[in-house]
Design a protein around this motif. Structure first.
Motif, PDB file in Angstrom:
ATOM      1  N   GLN A 113       0.830  -1.202   0.000  1.00 25.37           N
ATOM      2  CA  GLN A 113       0.000   0.000   0.000  1.00 25.37           C
ATOM      3  C   GLN A 113       0.864   1.251   0.000  1.00 25.37           C
ATOM      4  O   GLN A 113       1.796   1.375   0.787  1.00 25.37           O
ATOM      5  N   VAL A 114       0.516   2.173  -0.864  1.00 28.33           N
ATOM      6  CA  VAL A 114       1.256   3.417  -1.037  1.00 28.33           C
ATOM      7  C   VAL A 114       0.425   4.553  -0.456  1.00 28.33           C
ATOM      8  O   VAL A 114      -0.779   4.614  -0.646  1.00 28.33           O
ATOM      9  N   LYS A 115       1.100   5.463   0.270  1.00 30.51           N
ATOM     10  CA  LYS A 115       0.388   6.622   0.825  1.00 30.51           C
ATOM     11  C   LYS A 115       0.676   7.896   0.041  1.00 30.51           C
ATOM     12  O   LYS A 115      -0.037   8.877   0.163  1.00 30.51           O
ATOM     13  N   ARG A 116       1.750   7.875  -0.768  1.00 32.83           N
ATOM     14  CA  ARG A 116       2.139   9.072  -1.509  1.00 32.83           C
ATOM     15  C   ARG A 116       2.996   8.672  -2.703  1.00 32.83           C
ATOM     16  O   ARG A 116       3.748   7.709  -2.647  1.00 32.83           O
ATOM     17  N   ILE A 117       2.872   9.442  -3.785  1.00 30.14           N
ATOM     18  CA  ILE A 117       3.730   9.251  -4.950  1.00 30.14           C
ATOM     19  C   ILE A 117       4.283  10.611  -5.365  1.00 30.14           C
ATOM     20  O   ILE A 117       3.555  11.603  -5.380  1.00 30.14           O
ATOM     21  N   ASP A 118       5.571  10.650  -5.654  1.00 30.30           N
ATOM     22  CA  ASP A 118       6.224  11.846  -6.187  1.00 30.30           C
ATOM     23  C   ASP A 118       6.618  11.533  -7.626  1.00 30.30           C
ATOM     24  O   ASP A 118       7.409  10.616  -7.860  1.00 30.30           O
ATOM     25  N   LEU A 119       6.071  12.256  -8.587  1.00 29.50           N
ATOM     26  CA  LEU A 119       6.414  12.056  -9.987  1.00 29.50           C
ATOM     27  C   LEU A 119       7.373  13.161 -10.403  1.00 29.50           C
ATOM     28  O   LEU A 119       7.043  14.341 -10.305  1.00 29.50           O
ATOM     29  N   LYS A 120       8.546  12.771 -10.853  1.00 30.51           N
ATOM     30  CA  LYS A 120       9.587  13.721 -11.252  1.00 30.51           C
ATOM     31  C   LYS A 120       9.711  13.709 -12.768  1.00 30.51           C
ATOM     32  O   LYS A 120       9.907  12.652 -13.374  1.00 30.51           O
ATOM     33  N   VAL A 121       9.582  14.886 -13.386  1.00 29.42           N
ATOM     34  CA  VAL A 121       9.669  15.035 -14.837  1.00 29.42           C
ATOM     35  C   VAL A 121      10.782  16.034 -15.139  1.00 29.42           C
ATOM     36  O   VAL A 121      10.816  17.119 -14.560  1.00 29.42           O
ATOM     37  N   CYS A 122      11.685  15.650 -16.046  1.00 31.67           N
ATOM     38  CA  CYS A 122      12.850  16.488 -16.370  1.00 31.67           C
ATOM     39  C   CYS A 122      13.119  16.477 -17.868  1.00 31.67           C
ATOM     40  O   CYS A 122      12.632  15.621 -18.597  1.00 31.67           O
ATOM     41  N   VAL A 123      13.958  17.431 -18.292  1.00 35.59           N
ATOM     42  CA  VAL A 123      14.566  17.397 -19.613  1.00 35.59           C
ATOM     43  C   VAL A 123      15.884  16.644 -19.437  1.00 35.59           C
ATOM     44  O   VAL A 123      16.657  16.923 -18.522  1.00 35.59           O
ATOM     45  N   TYR A 124      16.111  15.664 -20.306  1.00 34.65           N
ATOM     46  CA  TYR A 124      17.270  14.781 -20.179  1.00 34.65           C
ATOM     47  C   TYR A 124      18.162  14.904 -21.407  1.00 34.65           C
ATOM     48  O   TYR A 124      17.671  14.950 -22.531  1.00 34.65           O
ATOM     49  N   GLN A 125      19.484  14.969 -21.171  1.00 38.22           N
ATOM     50  CA  GLN A 125      20.463  14.979 -22.253  1.00 38.22           C
ATOM     51  C   GLN A 125      21.268  13.680 -22.157  1.00 38.22           C
ATOM     52  O   GLN A 125      22.198  13.581 -21.352  1.00 38.22           O
ATOM     53  N   PRO A 126      20.923  12.656 -22.942  1.00 41.04           N
ATOM     54  CA  PRO A 126      21.578  11.356 -22.820  1.00 41.04           C
ATOM     55  C   PRO A 126      23.083  11.377 -23.093  1.00 41.04           C
ATOM     56  O   PRO A 126      23.835  10.654 -22.442  1.00 41.04           O
ATOM     57  N   LYS A 127      23.538  12.195 -24.024  1.00 41.06           N
ATOM     58  CA  LYS A 127      24.974  12.220 -24.337  1.00 41.06           C
ATOM     59  C   LYS A 127      25.795  12.705 -23.150  1.00 41.06           C
ATOM     60  O   LYS A 127      26.913  12.265 -22.929  1.00 41.06           O
ATOM     61  N   ARG A 128      25.247  13.634 -22.385  1.00 39.39           N
ATOM     62  CA  ARG A 128      25.932  14.152 -21.198  1.00 39.39           C
ATOM     63  C   ARG A 128      25.482  13.452 -19.921  1.00 39.39           C
ATOM     64  O   ARG A 128      26.050  13.671 -18.859  1.00 39.39           O
ATOM     65  N   ASN A 129      24.402  12.684 -20.020  1.00 35.59           N
ATOM     66  CA  ASN A 129      23.780  12.024 -18.866  1.00 35.59           C
ATOM     67  C   ASN A 129      23.422  13.045 -17.783  1.00 35.59           C
ATOM     68  O   ASN A 129      23.723  12.861 -16.604  1.00 35.59           O
ATOM     69  N   THR A 130      22.772  14.126 -18.210  1.00 34.48           N
ATOM     70  CA  THR A 130      22.394  15.182 -17.269  1.00 34.48           C
ATOM     71  C   THR A 130      20.899  15.469 -17.349  1.00 34.48           C
ATOM     72  O   THR A 130      20.279  15.348 -18.401  1.00 34.48           O
ATOM     73  N   LEU A 131      20.359  15.868 -16.210  1.00 35.64           N
ATOM     74  CA  LEU A 131      18.968  16.287 -16.100  1.00 35.64           C
ATOM     75  C   LEU A 131      18.919  17.785 -15.863  1.00 35.64           C
ATOM     76  O   LEU A 131      19.798  18.337 -15.205  1.00 35.64           O
ATOM     77  N   SER A 132      17.870  18.423 -16.371  1.00 34.92           N
ATOM     78  CA  SER A 132      17.675  19.851 -16.109  1.00 34.92           C
ATOM     79  C   SER A 132      16.192  20.160 -16.085  1.00 34.92           C
ATOM     80  O   SER A 132      15.371  19.382 -16.560  1.00 34.92           O
TER      81      SER A 132
END
Length: 146
Positions: A113-132
């Protein structure tokens, strides 16, 4: 058996791209809307989110992720963090898509049973492996009761 049938219906809905209202009504799930990343330039990422009821022993979060960044090498990225009724949090696997002309379905499942969910959405650059430009949307069991 019921879980297999439900999973098959869910997979079919994601593949066929059924409207939110049709899939939510058929399964009794909740459409929580769209979460967009922050935009520091002309592009962004967004994800639509549906969830099953929080009080169920098998919790599912699913939806579609859209890459709205026309820059080459920028993609849409999504990940969920589940907070359990008994115990601490856990992270889902990462899902990402670089298809700026369409969307990609995602499915996160957990046991317990889950009481909370945090959904994280980002812009991703796979070549640099970075999120922004990340944004986190939190939904609790009590949010669905309203």
């Amino acid at each position: 058996m019921r879980r297999i049938v439900r999973g098959t219906l869910l997979a079919t809905a994601l593949v066929l791209g059924l409207p939110a209202a049709a899939s939510a009504t058929a399964q009794g799930d909740f459409h929580l809307g769209t979460v967009s990343s922050g935009s520091g330039h002309s592009g962004y990422a967004k994800a639509r989110l549906w969830v099953t009821g929080f009080n169920q022993s098998h919790f599912t979060a699913y939806g579609r992720i859209y890459d709205r960044d026309r820059h080459p090498g920028h993609c849409a990225w999504v990940r969920a963090r589940f907070h359990y009724q008994k115990g601490g949090p856990s992270w889902s696997p990462v899902r990402w898509s670089c298809a700026s002309s369409g969307y990609k379905g995602y499915l996160f499942e957990t046991k317990g049973q889950v009481k909370r969910i945090d959904l994280k959405v980002c812009v991703y650059q796979p070549k640099r492996n970075t999120l922004s430009h990340c944004r986190v949307e939190t939904t609790r069991d009590e949010d669905l009761a309203n």
